[in-house]
Design a protein around this motif. Structure first.
Motif, short mmCIF file in Angstrom:
data_model
loop_
_atom_site.label_atom_id
_atom_site.label_comp_id
_atom_site.label_asym_id
_atom_site.label_seq_id
_atom_site.Cartn_x
_atom_site.Cartn_y
_atom_site.Cartn_z
N ILE A 60 -50.48 -67.01 44.83
CA ILE A 60 -50.61 -65.66 45.37
C ILE A 60 -51.99 -65.09 45.05
O ILE A 60 -52.63 -64.48 45.91
N ASP A 61 -52.46 -65.28 43.83
CA ASP A 61 -53.78 -64.80 43.45
C ASP A 61 -54.86 -65.44 44.31
O ASP A 61 -55.80 -64.76 44.76
N ASN A 62 -54.74 -66.74 44.57
CA ASN A 62 -55.71 -67.44 45.41
C ASN A 62 -55.69 -66.91 46.83
O ASN A 62 -56.74 -66.74 47.46
N LEU A 63 -54.50 -66.66 47.36
CA LEU A 63 -54.39 -66.11 48.71
C LEU A 63 -55.01 -64.72 48.79
O LEU A 63 -55.74 -64.41 49.73
N GLN A 64 -54.74 -63.89 47.79
CA GLN A 64 -55.32 -62.55 47.78
C GLN A 64 -56.85 -62.62 47.69
O GLN A 64 -57.52 -61.85 48.35
N GLN A 65 -57.34 -63.54 46.90
CA GLN A 65 -58.79 -63.70 46.77
C GLN A 65 -59.40 -64.14 48.09
O GLN A 65 -60.47 -63.66 48.48
N SER A 66 -58.75 -65.04 48.80
CA SER A 66 -59.31 -65.53 50.08
C SER A 66 -59.27 -64.44 51.14
O SER A 66 -60.13 -64.41 52.03
N ILE A 67 -58.32 -63.53 51.08
CA ILE A 67 -58.25 -62.43 52.03
C ILE A 67 -59.42 -61.47 51.82
O ILE A 67 -59.97 -60.92 52.76
#
Length: 69
Positions: A60-67
């Motif tokens: 989830i953290d990685n997805l938020q960072q990529s957004i």
């Protein structure tokens, strides 16, 4: 081991690390269960669910960072 400052690690500790790393890198719980020789994948899940929760948080953290990019 004491002289070198290396902590004592048992075979069981190594087995746990191996399973934890497999979860961390996204391997399927069924595959891990079979590799560890557990009769049921539900046992593996119950044993390592805390690792899975951390892995999901990382995802989830990685997805938020990529957004944010």
């Amino acid at each position: 081991m004491k002289k070198a400052g290396v902590p004592k690690i048992t075979f069981h500790d190594l087995r746990h690390v191996h399973a934890s790393l497999m979860l961390y890198f996204g391997h399927d719980i069924k595959e891990i269960s079979e590799r560890l020789g557990h009769a049921k994948s539900s046992f593996t899940y119950d044993t390592y669910v805390h690792i899975m929760s951390k892995t999901k948080k990382k995802l989830i953290d990685n997805l938020q960072q990529s957004i944010k990019l």
